[in-house]
Design a protein around this motif. Structure first.
Motif, PDB file in Angstrom:
ATOM      1  N   GLN A  92      -3.323  -8.582   4.621  1.00 35.70           N
ATOM      2  CA  GLN A  92      -3.588  -7.595   5.652  1.00 35.70           C
ATOM      3  C   GLN A  92      -4.640  -6.297   5.031  1.00 35.70           C
ATOM      4  N   GLY A  93      -5.414  -6.174   5.260  1.00 33.69           N
ATOM      5  CA  GLY A  93      -6.651  -5.374   4.960  1.00 33.69           C
ATOM      6  C   GLY A  93      -6.389  -3.847   6.167  1.00 33.69           C
ATOM      7  N   GLY A  94      -7.742  -3.320   6.674  1.00 29.65           N
ATOM      8  CA  GLY A  94      -7.884  -1.906   6.683  1.00 29.65           C
ATOM      9  C   GLY A  94      -8.479  -2.232   8.290  1.00 29.65           C
ATOM     10  N   PRO A 104       0.892  -1.636  -0.305  1.00 26.14           N
ATOM     11  CA  PRO A 104      -0.192  -0.036  -0.075  1.00 26.14           C
ATOM     12  C   PRO A 104       1.228   0.985  -0.392  1.00 26.14           C
ATOM     13  N   PHE A 105       0.332   2.556   0.024  1.00 25.34           N
ATOM     14  CA  PHE A 105       1.167   3.730  -0.026  1.00 25.34           C
ATOM     15  C   PHE A 105       1.683   4.193   1.298  1.00 25.34           C
ATOM     16  N   ASN A 106       0.836   3.756   2.592  1.00 26.84           N
ATOM     17  CA  ASN A 106       1.258   3.984   3.436  1.00 26.84           C
ATOM     18  C   ASN A 106       2.553   4.389   4.669  1.00 26.84           C
ATOM     19  N   PHE A 107       3.799   3.098   3.923  1.00 26.03           N
ATOM     20  CA  PHE A 107       4.605   3.180   4.324  1.00 26.03           C
ATOM     21  C   PHE A 107       5.482   2.298   3.384  1.00 26.03           C
ATOM     22  N   GLU A 113     -11.635  -8.542  10.207  1.00 20.29           N
ATOM     23  CA  GLU A 113     -11.289  -8.344   8.227  1.00 20.29           C
ATOM     24  C   GLU A 113      -9.958  -7.330   7.810  1.00 20.29           C
ATOM     25  N   SER A 114      -9.987  -7.433   9.081  1.00 24.02           N
ATOM     26  CA  SER A 114      -8.206  -6.908   8.815  1.00 24.02           C
ATOM     27  C   SER A 114      -7.483  -8.091   8.405  1.00 24.02           C
ATOM     28  N   PHE A 115      -7.748  -8.948   8.121  1.00 22.57           N
ATOM     29  CA  PHE A 115      -6.875  -9.713   8.314  1.00 22.57           C
ATOM     30  C   PHE A 115      -7.581 -11.257   6.728  1.00 22.57           C
ATOM     31  N   ALA A 123      -1.764  -5.404 -13.513  1.00 20.82           N
ATOM     32  CA  ALA A 123      -0.338  -5.259 -12.192  1.00 20.82           C
ATOM     33  C   ALA A 123      -0.847  -7.053 -11.767  1.00 20.82           C
ATOM     34  N   VAL A 124      -1.335  -6.895 -10.898  1.00 18.04           N
ATOM     35  CA  VAL A 124      -1.896  -7.343  -9.397  1.00 18.04           C
ATOM     36  C   VAL A 124      -2.599  -9.085 -10.000  1.00 18.04           C
ATOM     37  N   ASP A 125      -3.297  -8.915 -11.147  1.00 14.21           N
ATOM     38  CA  ASP A 125      -4.421  -9.747 -11.930  1.00 14.21           C
ATOM     39  C   ASP A 125      -3.415 -10.474 -12.434  1.00 14.21           C
ATOM     40  N   VAL A 180      -0.954  -5.988   1.758  1.00 13.65           N
ATOM     41  CA  VAL A 180      -1.291  -5.692   2.158  1.00 13.65           C
ATOM     42  C   VAL A 180      -2.397  -3.878   1.558  1.00 13.65           C
ATOM     43  N   GLY A 181      -3.134  -3.323   2.704  1.00 10.75           N
ATOM     44  CA  GLY A 181      -3.725  -2.450   1.665  1.00 10.75           C
ATOM     45  C   GLY A 181      -5.292  -2.908   2.515  1.00 10.75           C
ATOM     46  N   SER A 182      -6.451  -2.388   1.197  1.00 11.29           N
ATOM     47  CA  SER A 182      -7.997  -2.120   2.265  1.00 11.29           C
ATOM     48  C   SER A 182      -7.995  -3.157   2.258  1.00 11.29           C
ATOM     49  N   THR A 183      -9.282  -3.196   3.365  1.00 10.97           N
ATOM     50  CA  THR A 183      -9.721  -4.154   3.745  1.00 10.97           C
ATOM     51  C   THR A 183     -10.861  -5.238   2.178  1.00 10.97           C
ATOM     52  N   ALA A 184     -11.767  -4.462   1.108  1.00 10.57           N
ATOM     53  CA  ALA A 184     -11.815  -4.756   0.193  1.00 10.57           C
ATOM     54  C   ALA A 184     -11.816  -5.658  -1.017  1.00 10.57           C
ATOM     55  N   THR A 185      -9.983  -4.220  -1.101  1.00 14.54           N
ATOM     56  CA  THR A 185      -8.871  -5.046  -1.435  1.00 14.54           C
ATOM     57  C   THR A 185      -8.241  -6.375  -1.415  1.00 14.54           C
ATOM     58  N   ALA A 186      -8.187  -6.105   0.373  1.00 11.22           N
ATOM     59  CA  ALA A 186      -7.799  -7.354   1.136  1.00 11.22           C
ATOM     60  C   ALA A 186      -8.689  -9.000   0.226  1.00 11.22           C
ATOM     61  N   ARG A 187      -9.707  -8.766   0.653  1.00 12.18           N
ATOM     62  CA  ARG A 187     -10.885  -9.682   0.272  1.00 12.18           C
ATOM     63  C   ARG A 187     -10.126 -10.031  -0.912  1.00 12.18           C
ATOM     64  N   TYR A 188     -10.758  -9.405  -2.287  1.00 13.67           N
ATOM     65  CA  TYR A 188     -10.717  -9.897  -3.364  1.00 13.67           C
ATOM     66  C   TYR A 188      -9.040 -10.442  -3.970  1.00 13.67           C
ATOM     67  N   ILE A 189      -7.546  -9.651  -3.495  1.00 13.34           N
ATOM     68  CA  ILE A 189      -7.269 -11.059  -3.520  1.00 13.34           C
ATOM     69  C   ILE A 189      -6.604 -12.013  -3.246  1.00 13.34           C
TER      70      ILE A 189
HETATM   71  P1  NAD Z   1      -5.019  -0.107  -1.628  1.00 18.00           P
HETATM   72  O1  NAD Z   1      -5.809  -1.039  -0.983  1.00 18.00           O
HETATM   73  O2  NAD Z   1      -6.101   0.826  -2.576  1.00 18.00           O
HETATM   74  O3  NAD Z   1      -3.911  -0.597  -2.358  1.00 18.00           O
HETATM   75  C1  NAD Z   1      -2.807  -1.730  -1.743  1.00 18.00           C
HETATM   76  C2  NAD Z   1      -2.348  -2.550  -3.711  1.00 18.00           C
HETATM   77  O4  NAD Z   1      -3.734  -2.768  -3.949  1.00 18.00           O
HETATM   78  C3  NAD Z   1      -1.610  -1.329  -4.074  1.00 18.00           C
HETATM   79  O5  NAD Z   1      -0.055  -2.058  -4.615  1.00 18.00           O
HETATM   80  C4  NAD Z   1      -2.359  -1.506  -5.379  1.00 18.00           C
HETATM   81  O6  NAD Z   1      -2.464  -0.958  -6.845  1.00 18.00           O
HETATM   82  C5  NAD Z   1      -3.559  -2.540  -5.049  1.00 18.00           C
HETATM   83  N1  NAD Z   1      -4.825  -2.429  -5.484  1.00 18.00           N
HETATM   84  C6  NAD Z   1      -5.746  -1.488  -5.417  1.00 18.00           C
HETATM   85  N2  NAD Z   1      -7.007  -1.488  -5.521  1.00 18.00           N
HETATM   86  C7  NAD Z   1      -7.252  -2.768  -6.271  1.00 18.00           C
HETATM   87  C8  NAD Z   1      -8.109  -3.296  -6.952  1.00 18.00           C
HETATM   88  N3  NAD Z   1      -9.029  -3.133  -6.864  1.00 18.00           N
HETATM   89  N4  NAD Z   1      -7.404  -4.607  -7.465  1.00 18.00           N
HETATM   90  C9  NAD Z   1      -6.142  -4.938  -7.527  1.00 18.00           C
HETATM   91  N5  NAD Z   1      -4.845  -4.222  -7.374  1.00 18.00           N
HETATM   92  C10 NAD Z   1      -5.408  -3.543  -6.286  1.00 18.00           C
HETATM   93  O7  NAD Z   1      -4.381   0.192  -0.412  1.00 18.00           O
HETATM   94  P2  NAD Z   1      -3.670   1.798  -0.139  1.00 18.00           P
HETATM   95  O8  NAD Z   1      -4.556   2.894  -0.305  1.00 18.00           O
HETATM   96  O9  NAD Z   1      -2.852   2.015  -1.020  1.00 18.00           O
HETATM   97  O10 NAD Z   1      -3.013   2.071   1.816  1.00 18.00           O
HETATM   98  C11 NAD Z   1      -4.245   1.830   2.436  1.00 18.00           C
HETATM   99  C12 NAD Z   1      -4.365   0.954   3.119  1.00 18.00           C
HETATM  100  O11 NAD Z   1      -3.979  -0.187   3.524  1.00 18.00           O
HETATM  101  C13 NAD Z   1      -5.870   1.428   4.733  1.00 18.00           C
HETATM  102  O12 NAD Z   1      -6.756   0.310   4.936  1.00 18.00           O
HETATM  103  C14 NAD Z   1      -5.514   0.692   5.610  1.00 18.00           C
HETATM  104  O13 NAD Z   1      -5.724   0.139   6.492  1.00 18.00           O
HETATM  105  C15 NAD Z   1      -4.343  -0.353   4.937  1.00 18.00           C
HETATM  106  N6  NAD Z   1      -2.828  -1.487   5.680  1.00 18.00           N
HETATM  107  C16 NAD Z   1      -3.438  -2.467   6.124  1.00 18.00           C
HETATM  108  C17 NAD Z   1      -2.326  -2.241   7.258  1.00 18.00           C
HETATM  109  C18 NAD Z   1      -2.364  -4.069   7.664  1.00 18.00           C
HETATM  110  O14 NAD Z   1      -1.075  -4.132   8.432  1.00 18.00           O
HETATM  111  N7  NAD Z   1      -3.435  -4.488   8.117  1.00 18.00           N
HETATM  112  C19 NAD Z   1      -0.743  -1.944   7.407  1.00 18.00           C
HETATM  113  C20 NAD Z   1      -0.730  -0.716   6.434  1.00 18.00           C
HETATM  114  C21 NAD Z   1      -1.738  -0.407   5.665  1.00 18.00           C
END
Ligand code: NAD
Length: 490
Positions: free
Chosen positions: A248-250, A149-152, A455-457, A209-211, A225-234
């Motif tokens: 790991q999700g939101g 994700p973008f935040n770290f 929903e965070s993992f 690229a992800v697909d 690592v990223g948002s919950t919606a994307t985590a669930r999809y992946i």
């Molecule tokens: P994001 O889900 O938008 O993107 C994360 C990654 O997924 C990126 O590399 C992006 O290119 C890819 N992506 C985004 N949408 C996609 C899709 N529809 N299909 C396929 N790939 C897709 O997340 P973000 O905004 O970059 O990061 C912030 C989120 O990450 C927050 O929800 C935060 O809580 C979470 N986060 C969780 C942890 C944890 O440890 N649980 C740690 C850091 C951040």
């Protein structure tokens, strides 16, 4: 001319044939920093094929030799920490001190993975049956990938990369397209650290690229690592394709403040948790639940701390909080604050529309505190991912724990108290994978797994430490008999 970022495949930097590029902006000024390619699936496939060819020789390299480039990488990361931290601040918005802190966590993961000669040891039992020995060996999986994700941008790739390669896998990183400059800087150091070509690759991009990662049959495991919606999809698509996945999700992290807490310390730590990194931490405190008399003591203190936090560009000396990542994020966060207000919350400190002199174009939301937030309000349930703290109140610790356990996320829950029995009960009863006791950001160090529930993992083995080792290895059991009867000699 605007710089276009390249991919790193097979030990060389290669321009992408992408037809679509995204601008990379400094969120404090909206200044254009670079352009990142949204690489087509074919470039992921190429990187995976190169990695698959590199795998047999890398796997045969003794583990003690496999960690040598990691020792070198640690030295390079230490020597270049200032430049990398500046890049993180420029593209991600957090302050320089926060960027340095992030890189320290990255380096700690490299150090932990250097212990792989011990970490990936198997086990055995001699004479498990008469004359039969049984062994469990750990072997690498093959090609593995991480999507981050973008935040770290400096730390999260290192939750995966060092463990994956030290365990003998070849690794592909698809970083966030919003902060690709940090990965570029990191991979220049990876390049200099002496890994054989093909062991570590970087492909920039977005969904395509992800697909391609999720569908490539040679990729055996996916870390996300990223948002919950994307985590669930992946998680679902990786699993449907027979891959291991750890996603790991939101989060929506509640913190309980007991009346016996040290209020000065609690306020300082909680302000940092809620407003540090502009609230864009998956371990940010998002809801503070005061119990009984804590309300009177805590509310005005946290409001004052929010009002006095210095906001600006993260490389400016004295700045304590930077912007949020994008104009869209700012609009979304301000919309959630407005929604909270319309659902009955009292806005104690309003960070909407805050301006920073000389950074007019920046995506700033100033620290915000909402009081009397109802548990069912949208702001109480949705991940804000901005510098917004909601306050709720409970009469007893029972009510507070009930509020904590009502939510669907389970990344972190914290309690501030001087009473050991309350602390123990909280630790025992809350539904959260990471628990803080008088700690506001309960981020596990690299020698522990980064837990996360609900929903965070999605998955079972988390990032870091022995979970990382287990995730990136498969166990082989050998049952062994050598029938010549020499045992009578003894
Ligand atoms: P994001 O889900 O938008 O993107 C994360 C990654 O997924 C990126 O590399 C992006 O290119 C890819 N992506 C985004 N949408 C996609 C899709 N529809 N299909 C396929 N790939 C897709 O997340 P973000 O905004 O970059 O990061 C912030 C989120 O990450 C927050 O929800 C935060 O809580 C979470 N986060 C969780 C942890 C944890 O440890 N649980 C740690 C850091 C951040």
């Amino acid at each position: 001319m605007t710089q276009r970022l390249n991919n790193y495949i097979g030990g060389a930097w290669r321009p992408s044939a992408a037809t679509e590029m995204l601008p990379v902006l400094n969120p404090a000024s909206a200044q254009l920093l670079a352009e990142v390619p949204l690489s087509p699936g074919a470039e992921v496939n190429q990187a995976v094929e190169v990695a698959a060819r590199a795998f047999p020789a890398w796997r045969r390299t003794p583990v003690g030799e496999r960690v040598q480039p990691l020792f070198k990488l640690k030295g390079l990361l230490e020597a270049n920490i200032d430049a990398i931290a500046r890049t993180i601040t420029e593209e991600c918005g957090k302050t320089y001190a926060e960027s340095i802190g992030e890189m320290r966590r990255a380096i700690e993961n490299v150090e932990t993975a250097c212990g792989m000669p011990m970490l990936m040891q198997g086990c055995n039992n001699e004479d498990i049956a008469s004359g039969i020995d049984e062994h469990m060996i750990r072997q690498p999986l093959g090609v593995v990938a991480a999507i981050t994700p973008f935040n770290f941008p400096g730390m999260i790739p290192f939750w995966f990369l060092p463990y994956a390669v030290a365990a003998g896998n070849c690794f592909l990183l698809k970083p966030s397209e919003r902060v690709p400059l940090t990965s570029w800087k990191l991979f220049e150091l990876v390049e200099a650290s002496g890994f054989p070509a093909g062991v570590i690759q970087l492909v920039n991009g977005g969904r395509q690229a992800v697909d391609a990662i999720l569908d490539h049959p040679e990729i055996r495991a996916v870390s996300f690592v990223g948002s919950t919606a994307t985590a669930r999809y992946i998680y679902s698509r990786a699993a449907a394709n027979g891959k291991r996945a750890q996603c790991q999700g939101g989060a929506k992290n509640p913190v309980v403040v007991m009346p016996d807490a040290d209020m000065e310390m609690t306020t300082r730590i909680l302000a940092d948790s809620a407003f540090g990194c502009a609230g864009q931490r998956c371990l940010a405190a998002s809801v503070a639940i005061t119990v009984g008399e804590a309300r009177a003591n805590f509310t005005e203190r946290i409001a004052e701390s929010a009002r006095s936090r210095k906001v600006g560009f993260g490389l400016t000396s004295g700045v304590e909080m930077g912007p949020v990542i994008s104009a869209e994020s700012k609009t979304r966060i301000e919309g959630l604050i407005a929604r909270g207000e319309s659902e009955g919350a009292r806005v104690l400190v309003d960070g909407r529309g805050g301006k920073v002199p000389e950074y007019d174009g920046g995506f700033f939301v100033f620290p915000t505190v909402l009081d009397e937030v109802a548990p069912q309000a949208e702001i109480a349930r949705t991940e804000v991912f901005g510098p917004v703290l909601s306050l709720m109140h409970a009469d007893t610790i029972d009510q507070a724990i009930e509020l904590v356990n009502q939510r669907s996320y389970g990344n972190m829950a914290c309690i501030f108290t001087t009473d050991g029995a309350n602390a123990r009960r909280f630790r025992y009863e809350v539904n959260a994978g990471n628990v803080g006791i008088n700690v506001g950001v309960a981020a596990p160090m690299s020698s522990f797994p980064f837990s996360g529930w609900g929903e965070s993992f999605f998955g079972d083995l988390h990032a870091q430490a022995h979970h990382g080792v287990e995730f990136y290895t498969q166990t082989k059991i050998v049952v062994e008999r050598w029938p010549r009867d020499w045992s009578r000699k003894f």
